[in-house]
Design a protein around this motif. Structure first.
Motif, PDB file in Angstrom:
ATOM      1  N   ARG A 126      -6.127  23.099  28.040  1.00  0.00           N
ATOM      2  CA  ARG A 126      -5.202  23.137  26.896  1.00  0.00           C
ATOM      3  C   ARG A 126      -4.137  22.053  27.006  1.00  0.00           C
ATOM      4  NH1 ARG A 126      -1.503  28.121  27.094  1.00  0.00           N
ATOM      5  NH2 ARG A 126      -0.559  26.740  28.647  1.00  0.00           N
ATOM      6  N   ASP A 127      -3.691  21.766  28.233  1.00  0.00           N
ATOM      7  CA  ASP A 127      -2.607  20.805  28.426  1.00  0.00           C
ATOM      8  C   ASP A 127      -3.095  19.397  28.752  1.00  0.00           C
ATOM      9  OD1 ASP A 127      -0.905  22.926  28.001  1.00  0.00           O
ATOM     10  OD2 ASP A 127      -0.569  23.319  30.131  1.00  0.00           O
ATOM     11  N   ALA A 147      -4.524  28.733  21.123  1.00  0.00           N
ATOM     12  CA  ALA A 147      -3.238  29.353  20.797  1.00  0.00           C
ATOM     13  C   ALA A 147      -3.146  30.800  21.257  1.00  0.00           C
ATOM     14  CB  ALA A 147      -2.998  29.287  19.292  1.00  0.00           C
ATOM     15  N   LEU A 170       1.042  32.326  15.030  1.00  0.00           N
ATOM     16  CA  LEU A 170       0.902  31.735  16.363  1.00  0.00           C
ATOM     17  C   LEU A 170       1.413  30.299  16.376  1.00  0.00           C
ATOM     18  CD1 LEU A 170      -2.632  33.042  17.435  1.00  0.00           C
ATOM     19  CD2 LEU A 170      -0.408  33.806  18.283  1.00  0.00           C
ATOM     20  N   GLN A 179       7.804  32.459  24.451  1.00  0.00           N
ATOM     21  CA  GLN A 179       6.678  32.100  23.590  1.00  0.00           C
ATOM     22  C   GLN A 179       5.468  32.979  23.882  1.00  0.00           C
ATOM     23  OE1 GLN A 179       3.672  28.558  23.800  1.00  0.00           O
ATOM     24  NE2 GLN A 179       5.531  27.758  22.845  1.00  0.00           N
ATOM     25  N   GLU A 180       5.181  33.210  25.150  1.00  0.00           N
ATOM     26  CA  GLU A 180       4.039  34.046  25.524  1.00  0.00           C
ATOM     27  C   GLU A 180       4.210  35.478  24.999  1.00  0.00           C
ATOM     28  OE1 GLU A 180       1.460  32.680  26.817  1.00  0.00           O
ATOM     29  OE2 GLU A 180       2.437  30.757  27.138  1.00  0.00           O
ATOM     30  N   GLN A 185      -3.487  22.082  17.070  1.00  0.00           N
ATOM     31  CA  GLN A 185      -2.395  22.562  16.223  1.00  0.00           C
ATOM     32  C   GLN A 185      -2.070  21.587  15.100  1.00  0.00           C
ATOM     33  OE1 GLN A 185       2.211  22.420  17.088  1.00  0.00           O
ATOM     34  NE2 GLN A 185       1.293  24.043  18.305  1.00  0.00           N
ATOM     35  N   LYS A 226       3.694  35.504  21.190  1.00  0.00           N
ATOM     36  CA  LYS A 226       2.269  35.437  20.853  1.00  0.00           C
ATOM     37  C   LYS A 226       1.595  36.781  21.075  1.00  0.00           C
ATOM     38  CE  LYS A 226       1.186  30.551  21.666  1.00  0.00           C
ATOM     39  NZ  LYS A 226       0.320  29.652  22.451  1.00  0.00           N
ATOM     40  N   GLU A 236       9.656  28.698  23.685  1.00  0.00           N
ATOM     41  CA  GLU A 236       9.053  28.042  24.847  1.00  0.00           C
ATOM     42  C   GLU A 236       8.927  29.042  25.988  1.00  0.00           C
ATOM     43  OE1 GLU A 236      11.524  24.757  25.864  1.00  0.00           O
ATOM     44  OE2 GLU A 236      10.922  23.518  24.143  1.00  0.00           O
ATOM     45  N   GLU A 255       4.602  28.829  18.615  1.00  0.00           N
ATOM     46  CA  GLU A 255       4.570  27.656  19.485  1.00  0.00           C
ATOM     47  C   GLU A 255       5.686  26.677  19.148  1.00  0.00           C
ATOM     48  OE1 GLU A 255       0.756  25.832  19.699  1.00  0.00           O
ATOM     49  OE2 GLU A 255      -0.060  27.427  20.945  1.00  0.00           O
ATOM     50  N   GLY A 299      -4.276  21.144  23.099  1.00  0.00           N
ATOM     51  CA  GLY A 299      -3.687  22.201  22.283  1.00  0.00           C
ATOM     52  C   GLY A 299      -2.915  21.649  21.095  1.00  0.00           C
ATOM     53  N   SER A 300      -2.203  20.543  21.296  1.00  0.00           N
ATOM     54  CA  SER A 300      -1.459  19.919  20.196  1.00  0.00           C
ATOM     55  C   SER A 300      -2.401  19.321  19.158  1.00  0.00           C
ATOM     56  CB  SER A 300      -0.517  18.842  20.740  1.00  0.00           C
ATOM     57  OG  SER A 300       0.479  19.412  21.562  1.00  0.00           O
TER      58      SER A 300
END
Length: 406
Positions: free
Chosen positions: A46-47, A275, A348, A360-361, A66, A364, A356, A352, A62-63
């Motif tokens: 994802r990162d 997400a 979701l 954020q978790e 999104q 979600k 943060e 995001e 992930g971005s």
């Protein structure tokens, strides 16, 4: 033969049932993956950054999901909204008023409830926007699965409501979550959109113009500092929806048929995959019902959406401001209002953007849990209403079949 198979696959992916199912499967995979022994692999993927840094596009996977893939989803939403406004149910003022008023109620009420519950909590100044959106694909998928015996007007009402709802959510994203705007890039985006609109007016059809133009519009909006999904909505609303003499389909219909399967079968599921990967440890689950921020999100979605959509709709009909579809009763509309509390995709996305780290978790997780609860409650209500509608139809058919008695 190959073309026939592709056509069948496109038709299959175009149905709300499949789109909603793929979305649900992707979310389930993400949750299982993020809470398994391979969670590090999920986070690393994802990162992982990819893209040309010279163009400021070295974004994480992930971005890209999104900002890029969701732009396709919102382009389709823009096409659907434009069609409904010009040639569909929303073209008639009184019929258009009900889903529009319901959408406004379904945005304002959750925001107010979230602010009231979470007032003074760190992060609520941006997190209030999390419960304002209804997930089109998920809500229509649940309706298709459990509301097949509900009158056809239910889909039109829910679709119109959800599209206007998401448009309002995108406006909130563009205003609340835009720290600064690069004016020249914004002007470039407006110029690209203007060229797109002019090409539509001149009946130009070649993708050699529209594909580069759409990419330039997206890039300009991204560089302007505005969330890039706004480019998809703008171009969708600028697409021609009326059919010319001798034309089989209008461009909006043609594009929706071609792009919607990609949106439902690829773009939205991939976004959900990256997400929805929320670590559901004991700390997260334990704090969902004690943390004021997560309570604000859950009550905003489940209570605010139902009160906002149904309450405003009922009031508008009673006051004569709007008319409801003749085939739908208020109990049917209440069941549809519960589906409006499914805030998956856009909620979701806003989570995001708004928060943060651990907050954020938790946000979600609150969205996922509430959306699941809304889908289950809405399904139960729709199944019950469906049985009532079926029994009524069978009774009417029996009455017509009986011979007249002296």
């Amino acid at each position: 033969m190959i073309r026939s198979k592709r056509s069948e696959l496109s038709r299959y992916l175009r149905t709300e049932t499949v789109g909603g199912s793929l979305l649900l499967v992707s979310a389930a995979i993400a949750l299982i993956w993020a809470n398994s022994t391979w969670s590090d692999a999920y986070t690393d993927l994802r990162d992982f950054q990819i893209g040309p840094s010279a163009l400021h596009l070295n974004l994480t996977v992930g971005s890209w999901a999104q900002d890029g893939l969701l732009a396709v989803f919102f382009f389709v939403a823009g096409l659907e909204l434009k069609r409904e406004l010009v040639v569909g149910e929303l073209a008639e003022r009184k019929k258009a008023m009900l889903p529009i008023i319901a959408a406004v109620g379904g945005v304002v009420t959750p925001a107010l409830i979230a602010l009231a519950v979470g007032w003074g909590t760190p992060g609520i100044d941006r997190a209030w926007a999390i419960p304002v959106a209804t997930d089109i694909a998920f809500a229509l998928g649940v309706l298709a699965l459990t509301g097949s015996r509900i009158p056809a007007g239910a889909r039109v009402f829910l679709l119109s409501l959800a599209v206007v709802d998401d448009l309002l959510a995108i406006i909130i994203i563009a205003t609340v979550f835009t720290a600064s705007i690069a004016l020249w890039w914004l002007l470039a985006a407006v110029a690209c959109a203007t060229v797109y609109a002019y090409a539509q007016h001149r009946r130009i059809t070649t993708p050699l113009l529209y594909v580069p133009l759409a990419l330039l519009t997206w890039y300009s909006v991204h560089e302007a500092g505005i969330h890039a999904t706004l480019a998809g909505v703008a171009l969708g609303l600028l697409t021609r929806v009326r059919t010319d003499p001798g034309e089989d389909e209008a461009p909006a219909t043609r594009l929706e048929h071609r792009i919607q399967p990609w949106s439902a079968g690829l773009c939205v599921p991939i976004f959900a995959l990256f997400a929805s990967g929320v670590p559901l440890g004991g700390d997260v689950l334990g704090s969902l019902f004690t943390d004021r921020l997560t309570l604000a999100i859950m009550l905003g979605l489940l209570v605010g959406k139902i009160l906002g959509i149904f309450g405003v709709s009922w009031t508008a009909v009673r006051l004569g401001i709007a008319t409801k579809p003749s085939s739908l009763g208020f109990r049917d509309m209440f069941a549809l209002s519960v589906l409006g509390a499914i805030g998956f995709t856009v909620s979701l996305l806003v989570a995001e953007l708004a928060l943060e780290g651990a907050e954020q978790e938790k946000a979600k997780a609150a969205v996922l849990l509430t959306s699941l609860a809304a889908s289950l409650i809405g399904s139960a209500l729709l199944l019950r209403r469906g049985r009532i509608h079926q029994a009524r139809a069978e009774r009417d058919q029996l009455d017509r079949a009986e011979p007249d008695r002296p």
